[in-house]
Design an enzyme around this catalytic site. Structure first.
Site, PDB file in Angstrom:
ATOM      1  N   HIS A 172      -2.132  20.020   6.910  1.00 46.31           N
ATOM      2  CA  HIS A 172      -3.002  18.883   6.602  1.00 46.31           C
ATOM      3  C   HIS A 172      -2.232  17.571   6.713  1.00 46.31           C
ATOM      4  O   HIS A 172      -1.019  17.533   6.463  1.00 46.31           O
ATOM      5  CB  HIS A 172      -3.590  19.018   5.194  1.00 46.31           C
ATOM      6  CG  HIS A 172      -4.221  20.347   4.923  1.00 46.31           C
ATOM      7  ND1 HIS A 172      -5.414  20.731   5.489  1.00 46.31           N
ATOM      8  CD2 HIS A 172      -3.804  21.393   4.154  1.00 46.31           C
ATOM      9  CE1 HIS A 172      -5.722  21.950   5.073  1.00 46.31           C
ATOM     10  NE2 HIS A 172      -4.762  22.373   4.265  1.00 46.31           N
TER      11      HIS A 172
ATOM     12  N   HIS B  73      -2.513   6.913   5.427  1.00 40.89           N
ATOM     13  CA  HIS B  73      -3.011   5.791   4.634  1.00 40.89           C
ATOM     14  C   HIS B  73      -4.267   5.192   5.270  1.00 40.89           C
ATOM     15  O   HIS B  73      -4.270   4.798   6.438  1.00 40.89           O
ATOM     16  CB  HIS B  73      -1.925   4.720   4.517  1.00 40.89           C
ATOM     17  CG  HIS B  73      -2.426   3.416   3.970  1.00 40.89           C
ATOM     18  ND1 HIS B  73      -3.098   3.314   2.773  1.00 40.89           N
ATOM     19  CD2 HIS B  73      -2.379   2.150   4.477  1.00 40.89           C
ATOM     20  CE1 HIS B  73      -3.436   2.063   2.556  1.00 40.89           C
ATOM     21  NE2 HIS B  73      -3.014   1.331   3.571  1.00 40.89           N
TER      22      HIS B  73
ATOM     23  N   ASN C 105     -10.450   0.731   1.751  1.00 47.09           N
ATOM     24  CA  ASN C 105      -8.994   0.703   1.589  1.00 47.09           C
ATOM     25  C   ASN C 105      -8.693   0.472   0.107  1.00 47.09           C
ATOM     26  O   ASN C 105      -8.794  -0.645  -0.396  1.00 47.09           O
ATOM     27  CB  ASN C 105      -8.391  -0.413   2.443  1.00 47.09           C
ATOM     28  CG  ASN C 105      -6.873  -0.465   2.336  1.00 47.09           C
ATOM     29  OD1 ASN C 105      -6.264   0.220   1.516  1.00 47.09           O
ATOM     30  ND2 ASN C 105      -6.246  -1.294   3.166  1.00 47.09           N
TER      31      ASN C 105
ATOM     32  N   CYS D 215       0.802  -1.225   0.000  1.00 46.28           N
ATOM     33  CA  CYS D 215       0.000   0.000   0.000  1.00 46.28           C
ATOM     34  C   CYS D 215       0.835   1.275   0.000  1.00 46.28           C
ATOM     35  O   CYS D 215       0.295   2.365  -0.197  1.00 46.28           O
ATOM     36  CB  CYS D 215      -0.921   0.007   1.227  1.00 46.28           C
ATOM     37  SG  CYS D 215      -2.107  -1.371   1.227  1.00 46.28           S
TER      38      CYS D 215
ATOM     39  N   HIS E 170      12.473   1.369   5.156  1.00 50.28           N
ATOM     40  CA  HIS E 170      12.214  -0.044   4.844  1.00 50.28           C
ATOM     41  C   HIS E 170      12.768  -0.909   5.974  1.00 50.28           C
ATOM     42  O   HIS E 170      13.962  -0.876   6.260  1.00 50.28           O
ATOM     43  CB  HIS E 170      12.897  -0.410   3.523  1.00 50.28           C
ATOM     44  CG  HIS E 170      12.334  -1.647   2.871  1.00 50.28           C
ATOM     45  ND1 HIS E 170      12.169  -2.833   3.556  1.00 50.28           N
ATOM     46  CD2 HIS E 170      11.892  -1.875   1.616  1.00 50.28           C
ATOM     47  CE1 HIS E 170      11.658  -3.733   2.736  1.00 50.28           C
ATOM     48  NE2 HIS E 170      11.472  -3.185   1.553  1.00 50.28           N
TER      49      HIS E 170
END
Length: 748
Positions: free
Chosen positions: A641, A645, A678, A477, A556
């Protein structure tokens, strides 16, 4: 004693500044893109031939310098203790550059890069010691040679994964040496040679940064990196000439004072030539010294000719040198400054209403499908009711069928419906010719057909044959921001480019029909959606762009097993494929976000917030973790703002808790989850469109996009609004924006 105290205080201040810089500034890892040089041609069996061969001048000048250092008649006429040792180390470093750099360029990688940097570090630290010997203190400079060399070598070997210490070792001398050359009175003549050397080094760094543009400008004859080697070799050339020509000054005057006197004389006497005579070097002193019987230095005819030529060059007024440096600096700034990445516009897919899947219908379809037992049905119903997804979220046609139809053709049809629509909307709105697209990037994690998704788009819209296309899969995602990062890196090389990014996830082929509880979650939260984003680094697009990219940070955690396994596509005991979501997902997401925020924070937070964080961090360390937690900066002072996700209610609430945000800060994320579900990597763009449709996005506002996905990855993008956004423009929210937020779902 006073001098000793000052020395101790100076070293103490330097150490404190270094420690503070290491704490405050983010780690700078070695980029693998550094090894990707423009000219990779092989000549005479030598890989990267020109980058290897262009190191040969370092060997020649290094050996010449060493020979002259130990010439029996003292060719360089050293007069201070430690000078010979310092210059010997310098020329050893210069000669070693030829071997270390050639070894690295034969096969560029991290392991060989150490041997490229070691000789340069020896040369840099030796020069610093030489300056201390000549202009500050002979004894301290002599004793500092070995410690400085050890510090430099230690930085290379110990901190290879972090470039900050190496940057200090390399760039501090580049700033300090010219300043010392100008401000501190020299013991010898010909000090302006230091400035020539510094100028050539600056030019070499510009050429290094412009490696690929120069390679393109010269029609692939020679690259900027190869020219950089030759230009950098001019630094020891000029320093060798300085050593051969210089003599001890009878009166020690700094270059700054010399130039000041020269300027005063020139203003007092108009344009008379004599006002500039003998203001740069006391050549007369040297000539008088050499004319004395028995004081003739050793003679090398070739070197004497070079000295004569260089003397002619160096007789130009210092204003010429300064002007040249300014011209180089201006050229470098305008030609090689980082180009801004502009977001011209983006389009989000709005499914037709007949694809709506209300919660009650969804549960009913699960029951009628006959695939799941009662336990699995109850679990999915429970997840759906708590998911935060509303009745307007949509699924593809094939998922509405009983039982759901999963096939390659169904996935292709879904992909075509979404991407063809958003791309056509974007092209039509801005009257974009598909052939003007230079870069095309798509990301879809679980559907990776052949031909690729980018090939499908190229075929549909008739794009150019040389369009640079990339199809990303398996990125989860967070792949939307990863695609933006790829475009950002490509645009560093390809100026004047227009890029199209396509972000989606195919729902049709990825329904799980087994009994594994961790895999059933994905059945309930993913919905149909996608986005197309138009980016540019062309100056002419600045005025019509909506946003400008300011920062993009990627984290990562794939090396950590728990993070790696938190979201994973795998086969269950019955041989059925599904995406398993770990119970530790929220914890892993919080960990990844924390690391990401630590790197992003110093770039965006005001100094007051950074100072509060540092004080809190030090207090906690000092009191052995007695403080409950480190201060969390107020990110609302950096952003207007937030787009989190929309992976699920738990993810949104977890990020809000971690960043100490209010419920209203996550309104765009909750509302997107409620209406569209989603939609994977495209959810961030639905959230930005929500803010636009609500009329909340104002010129100058900054928005923080937070992408989370498998791997585990946390990506952050910071955009600045650079235009007036009209909330009346049609987008995926326009038809019913007045209905949101929905109390209890969108607002918490």
């Amino acid at each position: 004693k006073t001098m000793k105290k000052r020395t101790i205080y100076s070293w103490g201040a330097a150490i404190v500044i270094f420690v503070v810089l290491m704490i405050v500034t983010p780690t700078i890892p070695q980029s693998q893109a550094y090894h990707d040089f423009a000219d990779q041609r092989t000549f005479f069996g030598i890989p990267n031939a020109l980058n290897v061969i262009s190191n040969f001048p370092f060997l020649i000048i290094g050996l010449i310098g060493l020979v002259l250092c130990f010439y029996p008649d003292d060719y360089f006429r050293f007069s201070l203790r430690g000078e010979k040792l310092g210059w010997t180390c310098f020329f050893v470093g210069v000669a070693a550059v030829a071997f270390g750099s050639s070894y690295y360029h034969l096969h560029p990688d991290d392991a060989r890069l150490v041997w490229d940097r070691l000789p340069m570090t020896i040369a840099f630290t030796s020069i610093m010691a030489i300056f201390v010997i000549e202009r500050i203190d002979e004894h301290k400079g002599t004793y500092s040679i070995v410690p400085l060399l050890l510090v430099g070598l230690g930085v290379i070997c110990r901190f290879f994964d972090d470039l900050r210490p190496y940057a200090l070792v390399q760039f501090v001398p580049c700033i300090v040496i010219p300043l010392m050359a100008i401000l501190l009175p020299p013991m010898y003549t010909h000090s302006t040679y230091w400035l020539w050397a510094a100028g050539f080094y600056l030019l070499a760094k510009v050429e290094e940064a412009a490696d690929k543009p120069i390679y393109s400008w010269t029609h692939h004859i020679i690259s900027g990196h190869s020219i950089k080697h030759v230009c950098a070799a001019m630094v020891p050339v000029f320093l060798t000439l300085m050593l051969a020509k210089r003599s001890v000054q009878t009166e020690r005057i700094s270059l700054y004072k010399t130039w000041k006197i020269s300027w005063t004389r020139s203003r007092g006497k108009g344009t008379e030539e004599e006002s500039f005579e003998c203001t740069y070097t006391n050549v007369a002193v040297e000539e008088a010294r050499l004319d004395q019987p028995g004081d003739m230095g050793p003679s090398f005819p070739f070197i004497d000719q070079v000295l004569l030529i260089s003397q002619t060059l160096m007789s130009f007024p210092h204003l010429l040198v300064i002007s040249a440096c300014l011209l180089v600096a201006v050229f470098a700034y305008h030609s090689f400054r980082p180009r801004c990445i502009y977001l011209i516009d983006f389009s989000c897919y709005q499914p037709p209403d007949f694809l709506r899947s209300p919660i009650a219908n969804f549960i009913e379809h699960l029951n009628l499908s006959g695939i799941f037992d009662r336990e699995c049905l109850d679990l999915q119903q429970k997840i759906l009711e708590r998911s935060g997804i509303g009745d307007d979220a949509c699924v593809p046609v094939t998922v509405h069928e009983i039982p759901p139809h999963s096939s390659l053709s169904a996935a292709r049809e879904e992909t075509h419906d979404i991407l063809f629509t958003v791309v056509q909307d974007l092209f039509s709105k801005h009257k974009i010719d598909p052939k003007s697209i230079d870069i095309l990037v798509s990301n879809c994690s679980l559907f990776c057909p052949s031909p690729s998704i980018t090939s499908i788009i190229i075929n549909k819209f008739g794009m150019r044959s040389n369009v640079k296309s990339f199809s990303l899969s398996g990125m989860g995602c967070s792949a939307g921001l990863l695609s933006i990062n790829l475009v950002k890196d490509l645009m560093k090389i390809h100026s004047g480019s227009l890029a199209l990014v396509l972000s989606m996830e195919a729902v049709s082929p990825n329904g799980y029909k087994g009994k594994c509880k961790s895999m059933l979650i994905a059945n309930t939260i993913f919905r149909m959606g996608g986005a197309a984003i138009l980016l540019s680094n062309r100056e002419r697009d600045k005025d019509k762009a909506k946003y400008k990219l300011q920062h993009l940070i990627r984290t990562h955690l794939g090396s950590d097993d728990e993070s790696y396994e938190s979201v994973m596509q795998e086969v269950d005991e019955e041989g059925l494929v599904g995406v398993a979501l770990s119970k530790q997902l929220v914890k892993v997401a919080s960990k990844a976000l924390k690391i990401n925020v630590v790197e992003l924070g110093p770039r965006v937070l005001p100094y007051s917030e950074q100072l509060k964080y540092i004080i809190s961090f030090i207090k906690r360390k000092w009191r052995n973790h007695k403080e409950k937690e480190v201060y969390t900066p107020n990110f609302k002072k950096a952003f207007e703002h937030f787009c989190i996700h929309a992976g699920g209610r738990a993810i949104i609430e977890g990020v809000e808790k971690h960043l100490k945000l209010e419920k209203e800060d996550g309104e765009a994320s909750r509302t997107t989850l409620y209406r569209y579900g989603n939609t994977s990597s495209s959810s961030l763009w639905y959230e930005m469109q929500y803010l636009e449709a609500k009329g909340r996005m104002k010129k100058g506002d900054r928005v923080w996009q937070i992408g989370l996905g498998s791997g585990f990855k946390a990506n952050s993008a910071v955009w600045k609004c650079v235009s007036e956004i009209d909330s009346r423009d049609k987008n995926a929210w326009s038809d019913r924006i007045h209905l949101y937020p929905v109390c209890g779902d969108a607002s918490g």
